[in-house]
Design a protein around this motif. Structure first.
Motif, mmCIF file in Angstrom:
data_model
loop_
_atom_site.group_PDB
_atom_site.id
_atom_site.type_symbol
_atom_site.label_atom_id
_atom_site.label_comp_id
_atom_site.label_asym_id
_atom_site.label_seq_id
_atom_site.Cartn_x
_atom_site.Cartn_y
_atom_site.Cartn_z
ATOM 1 N N ALA A 254 -61.223 -93.848 -15.531
ATOM 2 C CA ALA A 254 -61.961 -92.678 -15.996
ATOM 3 C C ALA A 254 -61.851 -91.602 -14.933
ATOM 4 O O ALA A 254 -62.062 -91.866 -13.750
ATOM 5 N N GLY A 255 -61.522 -90.386 -15.355
ATOM 6 C CA GLY A 255 -61.512 -89.236 -14.446
ATOM 7 C C GLY A 255 -62.903 -88.638 -14.427
ATOM 8 O O GLY A 255 -63.469 -88.347 -15.481
ATOM 9 N N VAL A 256 -63.472 -88.483 -13.223
ATOM 10 C CA VAL A 256 -64.865 -88.037 -13.147
ATOM 11 C C VAL A 256 -65.063 -86.788 -12.297
ATOM 12 O O VAL A 256 -66.202 -86.393 -12.044
ATOM 13 N N SER A 257 -63.980 -86.160 -11.872
ATOM 14 C CA SER A 257 -64.082 -84.844 -11.231
ATOM 15 C C SER A 257 -62.679 -84.278 -11.084
ATOM 16 O O SER A 257 -61.686 -84.972 -11.330
ATOM 17 N N GLU A 258 -62.615 -83.014 -10.680
ATOM 18 C CA GLU A 258 -61.315 -82.393 -10.456
ATOM 19 C C GLU A 258 -60.706 -82.865 -9.152
ATOM 20 O O GLU A 258 -59.523 -82.686 -8.915
ATOM 21 N N LYS A 259 -61.519 -83.445 -8.292
ATOM 22 C CA LYS A 259 -61.065 -83.804 -6.946
ATOM 23 C C LYS A 259 -60.204 -85.055 -6.951
ATOM 24 O O LYS A 259 -60.255 -85.863 -7.873
ATOM 25 N N GLU B 128 -44.690 -77.621 -8.745
ATOM 26 C CA GLU B 128 -45.384 -77.214 -7.513
ATOM 27 C C GLU B 128 -46.784 -77.827 -7.432
ATOM 28 O O GLU B 128 -47.238 -78.249 -6.375
ATOM 29 N N GLN B 129 -47.462 -77.833 -8.568
ATOM 30 C CA GLN B 129 -48.817 -78.414 -8.618
ATOM 31 C C GLN B 129 -48.768 -79.890 -8.214
ATOM 32 O O GLN B 129 -49.596 -80.364 -7.435
ATOM 33 N N LEU B 130 -47.761 -80.605 -8.731
ATOM 34 C CA LEU B 130 -47.655 -82.025 -8.377
ATOM 35 C C LEU B 130 -47.386 -82.178 -6.879
ATOM 36 O O LEU B 130 -47.957 -83.060 -6.227
ATOM 37 N N THR C 227 -59.975 -88.721 -19.097
ATOM 38 C CA THR C 227 -60.326 -87.746 -18.063
ATOM 39 C C THR C 227 -61.541 -86.911 -18.461
ATOM 40 O O THR C 227 -61.965 -86.922 -19.615
ATOM 41 N N LYS C 228 -62.057 -86.196 -17.503
ATOM 42 C CA LYS C 228 -63.132 -85.220 -17.677
ATOM 43 C C LYS C 228 -64.432 -85.851 -18.195
ATOM 44 O O LYS C 228 -65.169 -85.248 -18.974
ATOM 45 N N LEU C 229 -64.675 -87.062 -17.754
ATOM 46 C CA LEU C 229 -65.935 -87.709 -18.130
ATOM 47 C C LEU C 229 -67.114 -87.126 -17.363
ATOM 48 O O LEU C 229 -68.256 -87.484 -17.618
ATOM 49 N N ASP C 230 -66.828 -86.242 -16.427
ATOM 50 C CA ASP C 230 -67.924 -85.544 -15.747
ATOM 51 C C ASP C 230 -68.429 -84.384 -16.605
ATOM 52 O O ASP C 230 -69.436 -83.764 -16.295
ATOM 53 N N GLY C 231 -67.736 -84.087 -17.696
ATOM 54 C CA GLY C 231 -68.184 -83.040 -18.610
ATOM 55 C C GLY C 231 -69.379 -83.530 -19.409
ATOM 56 O O GLY C 231 -69.849 -84.658 -19.222
ATOM 57 N N ALA D 180 -51.922 -87.748 -9.061
ATOM 58 C CA ALA D 180 -52.305 -87.703 -7.648
ATOM 59 C C ALA D 180 -53.479 -88.639 -7.360
ATOM 60 O O ALA D 180 -53.523 -89.309 -6.323
ATOM 61 N N LYS D 181 -54.413 -88.705 -8.296
ATOM 62 C CA LYS D 181 -55.556 -89.622 -8.102
ATOM 63 C C LYS D 181 -55.077 -91.073 -8.036
ATOM 64 O O LYS D 181 -55.574 -91.875 -7.238
ATOM 65 N N LEU D 182 -54.099 -91.388 -8.898
ATOM 66 C CA LEU D 182 -53.575 -92.761 -8.884
ATOM 67 C C LEU D 182 -52.810 -93.028 -7.590
ATOM 68 O O LEU D 182 -52.880 -94.136 -7.038
ATOM 69 N N GLY E 210 -49.114 -87.634 -22.155
ATOM 70 C CA GLY E 210 -50.304 -86.954 -22.686
ATOM 71 C C GLY E 210 -50.031 -85.478 -22.902
ATOM 72 O O GLY E 210 -48.998 -84.957 -22.465
ATOM 73 N N LEU E 211 -50.947 -84.827 -23.568
ATOM 74 C CA LEU E 211 -50.798 -83.400 -23.845
ATOM 75 C C LEU E 211 -50.988 -82.572 -22.583
ATOM 76 O O LEU E 211 -51.635 -83.026 -21.630
ATOM 77 N N GLN E 212 -50.465 -81.361 -22.623
ATOM 78 C CA GLN E 212 -50.694 -80.415 -21.516
ATOM 79 C C GLN E 212 -52.191 -80.150 -21.403
ATOM 80 O O GLN E 212 -52.866 -79.944 -22.411
ATOM 81 N N GLY E 213 -52.688 -80.186 -20.179
ATOM 82 C CA GLY E 213 -54.102 -79.913 -19.964
ATOM 83 C C GLY E 213 -54.969 -81.161 -19.990
ATOM 84 O O GLY E 213 -56.155 -81.110 -19.665
ATOM 85 N N ALA E 214 -54.369 -82.305 -20.381
ATOM 86 C CA ALA E 214 -55.159 -83.539 -20.470
ATOM 87 C C ALA E 214 -55.595 -84.009 -19.081
ATOM 88 O O ALA E 214 -56.625 -84.678 -18.938
ATOM 89 N N GLY E 215 -54.795 -83.651 -18.087
ATOM 90 C CA GLY E 215 -55.115 -84.079 -16.726
ATOM 91 C C GLY E 215 -54.062 -84.997 -16.126
ATOM 92 O O GLY E 215 -54.338 -85.718 -15.171
ATOM 93 N N LYS E 216 -52.839 -84.949 -16.656
ATOM 94 C CA LYS E 216 -51.781 -85.852 -16.179
ATOM 95 C C LYS E 216 -51.456 -85.661 -14.704
ATOM 96 O O LYS E 216 -51.387 -86.624 -13.950
ATOM 97 N N TYR F 286 -39.920 -77.548 -17.572
ATOM 98 C CA TYR F 286 -40.197 -76.297 -18.308
ATOM 99 C C TYR F 286 -41.170 -75.414 -17.549
ATOM 100 O O TYR F 286 -41.239 -74.223 -17.763
ATOM 101 N N ARG F 287 -41.964 -76.045 -16.692
ATOM 102 C CA ARG F 287 -42.981 -75.278 -15.971
ATOM 103 C C ARG F 287 -42.845 -75.522 -14.465
ATOM 104 O O ARG F 287 -43.416 -76.477 -13.944
ATOM 105 N N PRO F 288 -42.087 -74.659 -13.802
ATOM 106 C CA PRO F 288 -41.939 -74.828 -12.343
ATOM 107 C C PRO F 288 -43.299 -74.915 -11.654
ATOM 108 O O PRO F 288 -43.449 -75.623 -10.648
#
Ligand code: GDP
Length: 296
Positions: free
Chosen positions: A273-278, A146-148, A248-252, A119-121, A108-114, A140-142
């Motif tokens: 479906a992703g329904v929050s950032e948590k 770290e985020q993962l 993702t972002k179905l809570d929007g 982590a949710k999966l 998926g694209l950057q920012g999609a929520g991969k 490309y993005r250290p």
């Protein structure tokens, strides 16, 4: 805020009072309202056209014409068709039926929520008593690596380190090796996205797919992306044999019409479906419920 489709249709039906039966013109008027509702929900235009053509065929049959409340009947036909299209195949859990580790590739694209979805999966799979490893191919993005690491730890799974100086395929294969040696059930492979479709990104994820032969290749797409989701979905479908979609972002506050576009274009089932950032903000996709949201 536009009024709900069912309200708009009942207004139309009132204007037909006194008519002995519904004419083809009446159905056309009602379908125009359905078309508007889908466009307002950000379903892509070609997908709307195709959908309306299918509904029209059904609406012109017995169901609507013979009904006492044609507006309601048409809403019923539309709702049913929408849910059937978005949820074809029923609730779709992850397929893990392979020699462990079952490899799941995230696209998926950057920012999609991969990364968040990875982590949710992991968390979801731990709930199913699986031993889960994650790895990032985003050299490309250290910060992404770290985020993962951070979100994997939150999920209670294990994270496999990657060096930004290594090739994504080598990193992923090393993770597979580690997963085999340490009896992991599932390896989730997060990948580098870009802000827009780009040939180098597609070549890289194709190479990862070829090297890993994943049992699941999940396309992660932002429901807020609206009309543009169709082009992104087309590009990923052409590059990879997708086995599922995560919306993702179905809570929007989007009506989530991207679900219909993406389902139609890829042919792959919407699994989650992703329904929050948590970390626990992930649900199995419910097509029935989502149809109601799209129609407003
Ligand atoms: P990636 O670049 O595809 O890995 O995207 P990230 O996982 O970094 O997510 C991008 C942003 O979207 C982050 O701020 C996440 O917290 C957010 N995000 C991801 N999924 C969801 C979701 O389902 N709901 C909400 N509200 N935010 C989400």
């Amino acid at each position: 805020m536009a009024s709900a489709l069912s309200e708009r249709l009942s207004r139309l039906v009132k204007t037909m009072r006194g008519q002995a039966r519904i004419t083809e013109d009446n159905v056309q008027d009602m379908l125009r309202e359905v078309r508007m509702a889908l466009l307002e929900a950000d379903v892509a235009l070609p997908v709307v056209r195709d959908f309306i053509a299918r509904v029209k065929e059904k609406a012109l049959g017995q169901e609507v014409v013979g009904s006492l409340s044609p507006g309601q009947a048409l809403v019923g036909v539309v709702h049913k068709e929408l849910a059937a299209t978005m949820g074809a195949g029923g609730v779709a859990e992850l397929n893990l039926a392979t020699q462990p580790p079952a490899v799941i590739l995230m696209a998926g694209l950057q920012g999609a929520g991969k990364t968040t979805t990875t982590a949710k999966l992991a968390r979801h799979l731990i709930g199913r008593k699986k031993k889960v490893l994650t790895v990032s191919g985003d050299v490309y993005r250290p910060a992404a690596i770290e985020q993962l690491k951070t979100v994997t730890q939150q999920a209670g799974a294990e994270w496999f380190p990657s060096q930004a100086s290594d090739q994504p395929v080598d990193i992923a294969l090393a993770a597979v090796d580690y997963a085999k040696k340490h009896y992991f059930d599932v390896l989730l492979v997060d990948t580098a996205g870009r802000l827009a479709i780009d040939e180098a990104m597609m070549a890289e994820i194709r190479a990862l797919h070829a090297a890993l032969n994943p049992i699941e290749t999940l396309f992660v797409v932002d429901a807020m992306q609206g009309q543009d989701a169709i082009n992104v979905a087309k590009a990923f479908k052409e590059a990879l044999p997708l086995t599922g979609i995560v919306l993702t972002k179905l809570d929007g506050d989007s009506r989530g019409g991207a679900a219909l576009s993406v389902r139609q274009v890829t042919g792959a089932p919407i699994k989650f479906a992703g329904v929050s950032e948590k970390i626990d903000g992930l649900e199995l996709f419910d097509a029935e419920r989502h149809a109601g949201r799209v129609l407003g």
